[in-house]
Design an enzyme around this catalytic site. Sequence first.
Site, mmCIF file in Angstrom:
data_model
loop_
_atom_site.group_PDB
_atom_site.id
_atom_site.type_symbol
_atom_site.label_atom_id
_atom_site.label_comp_id
_atom_site.label_asym_id
_atom_site.label_seq_id
_atom_site.Cartn_x
_atom_site.Cartn_y
_atom_site.Cartn_z
ATOM 1 N N GLU A 79 0.809 -1.227 0.000
ATOM 2 C CA GLU A 79 0.000 0.000 0.000
ATOM 3 C C GLU A 79 0.845 1.281 0.000
ATOM 4 O O GLU A 79 0.739 2.115 0.903
ATOM 5 C CB GLU A 79 -0.972 -0.031 1.178
ATOM 6 N N GLU A 137 -5.813 -10.436 -2.121
ATOM 7 C CA GLU A 137 -6.651 -10.295 -0.919
ATOM 8 C C GLU A 137 -8.134 -10.214 -1.281
ATOM 9 O O GLU A 137 -8.887 -9.430 -0.696
ATOM 10 C CB GLU A 137 -6.235 -9.059 -0.116
#
Length: 354
Positions: free
Chosen positions: A151, A266
């Site tokens: 991220e 994910e």
Amino acid sequence: MGPTRRDVLAMGLATCGWAAAGGTAASAQPAHRPVPFGGAVYLPDLEADPRLGDAIVAHCQAVTPVNELKWISTRPAPDLFDFAASDKIADFARTNALAMHGHTLVWYAELPEWVTRLTSAADAERALTEHIVTTMQRYGDVARSWDVVNEPIPDAARRPTDRRDSHWRALLGDDHIAQAFRIAHDVDPDALLVINEYDVEFATGYFPAKRQAFAHLIRELVDKGVPVHAVGLQGHLRGGVPIAKDELAQFVADMRELGLKIMVTELDVIDRDLPGPADVRDAIIAAQVEDFLGAITASGPLHSITTWGLSDTYTWIRWAYGRSDGLGNRPLPLDENFQRKPMFDVIDRFRSIV
């Protein structure tokens, strides 16, 4: 002497397609071998419910630790590592001939307090290097792929050059991303090194700008010769938000042209605002997963698909995005009773693309 158990496991991991940064093992797979499938697992859930472990073994070729490899879990003090929890997941993987995907080596969040008290670049670089080296060496036999940087793009990127603020960035600058990949590659030249991001698949709001910034960062790293091998698309899909199918397909095609593999890391669907009836909701979720996977496989097959959990019983969405009608969330491929849902059928179909 015949092959040891470690030798057998290594062969098994290689043939499952989860290994080999350069693609040797994956490209050597028979054409009919499905794309590897994995599930994220939280150790307390695994220990509390035997059904979860049974389901992982039945359906998966790999596991991803949800929290157990994050700094907050493994680094209680500057001179202390605690691998007790992550060792248990690694041992579960080894025992069941599964790969373990390493999540994550560098992240802006869930840092122990001692890290946030670091004030010099030298101390930050020393801590980062020691962490990556020690962690990767410990799990080198079972973890052949790693989310090296997780991220790195802010949600509301205003420019393609925007990067997420973090303590690592404050002390080491934007180059901390390249540094992390170089350290990881030095530790294990054969590991698959991944840059992982969320919210780059949608058509509206701040998402297109985030996708553009993510692409800019990846190109910048590749142009500098940084050993990035794969792009991880988390795929925390927001139920009811349209997938930018054409734009996402182009983003993925551009990444493939850079020589990078594409992984879904994910996958789940945040169903807080979707209709209540289970069959209606499941159909909407399956269709959204279809749009997402369809866009990112338009230019070629995936390297792997991982869902963030496996059964609706064990999902972060229940506490983060609980429904106002009191109904249980249904974000994953197996329901509360570990029965398959339409989402799993969609995943299986895209796993067969070669």
